[in-house]
Design a protein around this motif. Structure first.
Motif, PDB file in Angstrom:
ATOM      1  N   LYS A 115       6.704  35.900  30.964  1.00  0.00           N
ATOM      2  CA  LYS A 115       7.921  36.181  30.219  1.00  0.00           C
ATOM      3  C   LYS A 115       9.168  35.742  30.989  1.00  0.00           C
ATOM      4  CE  LYS A 115      10.354  39.942  27.856  1.00  0.00           C
ATOM      5  NZ  LYS A 115      10.385  41.397  27.572  1.00  0.00           N
ATOM      6  N   ASP A 116      10.077  35.073  30.278  1.00  0.00           N
ATOM      7  CA  ASP A 116      11.370  34.635  30.817  1.00  0.00           C
ATOM      8  C   ASP A 116      11.240  33.617  31.956  1.00  0.00           C
ATOM      9  OD1 ASP A 116      12.680  36.367  29.044  1.00  0.00           O
ATOM     10  OD2 ASP A 116      12.576  38.028  30.470  1.00  0.00           O
ATOM     11  N   LYS A 149      12.757  28.043  30.315  1.00  0.00           N
ATOM     12  CA  LYS A 149      13.973  27.912  29.519  1.00  0.00           C
ATOM     13  C   LYS A 149      13.827  26.733  28.556  1.00  0.00           C
ATOM     14  CE  LYS A 149      16.894  29.803  33.194  1.00  0.00           C
ATOM     15  NZ  LYS A 149      18.044  29.556  34.095  1.00  0.00           N
TER      16      LYS A 149
END
Length: 218
Positions: free
Chosen positions: A99-100, A103
């Motif tokens: 997660k994250d 980009k």
């Protein structure tokens, strides 16, 4: 048996027609000294992706040059913000992509992925997750891999993997490591052996980049 360029051209064209996800009508195939060039246009980036992999499956292909472009039909065109939202959702639902960690940037349908992950399979999963989305015209992979191991460990892990997988040409492949960058050299007798060597290298923790200097000799 060594294929002539004419035989290789026929085999690649047949493989493209055999692949159900590809409309090969607008794809041209040229071959010179075992190097295959795919030209023309397709109606999605996914079709371009599949055409490249179909050509690589054909025995005798030494290298592949891709000169295809993506021409989206009107029904497939989407705004960049819409594509970005879909791509974000795909990454969020992927069990492989932390997660994250990745980009997303979209410009004229072209997705650029950046960020940092720990493993090559995570980077590949991120690309796979977005490349088949409707409206995508291309994908640039700028995701980095964290370097977490020593050079000696990387080299020994790769050499052990090649032996475990019974790559017949394993003894012909040399492994050079500088930091987290790996260079493979040597000569193998099939594209599949070359791909397996690359997969073994990328499957080692901490590998950030793999340079493929392996030649295919049929």
């Amino acid at each position: 048996m060594i294929k002539t360029d004419s035989q290789l051209q026929q085999d690649v064209m047949a493989e493209l027609k055999w692949e159900p996800s590809i409309n090969a009508t607008h794809i041209g195939v040229e071959v010179a000294d075992g190097i295959v060039t795919l030209a023309g246009h397709v109606d999605s980036y996914a079709a371009k992706w599949d055409a490249e992999h179909a050509a690589q499956r054909v025995s005798g292909v030494k290298a592949l040059a891709v000169e295809m472009d993506v021409k989206l039909p009107g029904s497939s065109k989407r705004s960049d913000s819409d594509i970005a939202g879909s791509a974000e959702n795909m990454l969020m639902w992927s069990t492989y992509v932390p997660k994250d960690s990745v980009k997303i940037m979209v410009e004229n349908g072209w997705i650029t992925l950046s960020g940092e992950v720990s493993w090559e399979y995570q980077r590949k999963a991120a690309v796979d997750a977005v490349c088949h989305l409707m409206g995508v015209t291309g994908v640039s992979d700028q995701i980095a891999i964290k370097a977490t191991v020593t050079a000696s460990t990387v080299k020994s892990d790769i050499e052990a993997a090649l032996k475990r997988r019974a790559v017949s040409d394993a003894h012909k492949i040399s492994v050079e490591v500088k930091g987290a960058d790996v260079t493979l050299r040597g000569t193998v007798q099939s594209w599949s052996a070359r791909e397996l060597a690359m997969h073994s290298a990328w499957g080692t923790a901490g590998v950030r980049n793999v340079v493929d200097n392996i030649a295919v000799s049929y």
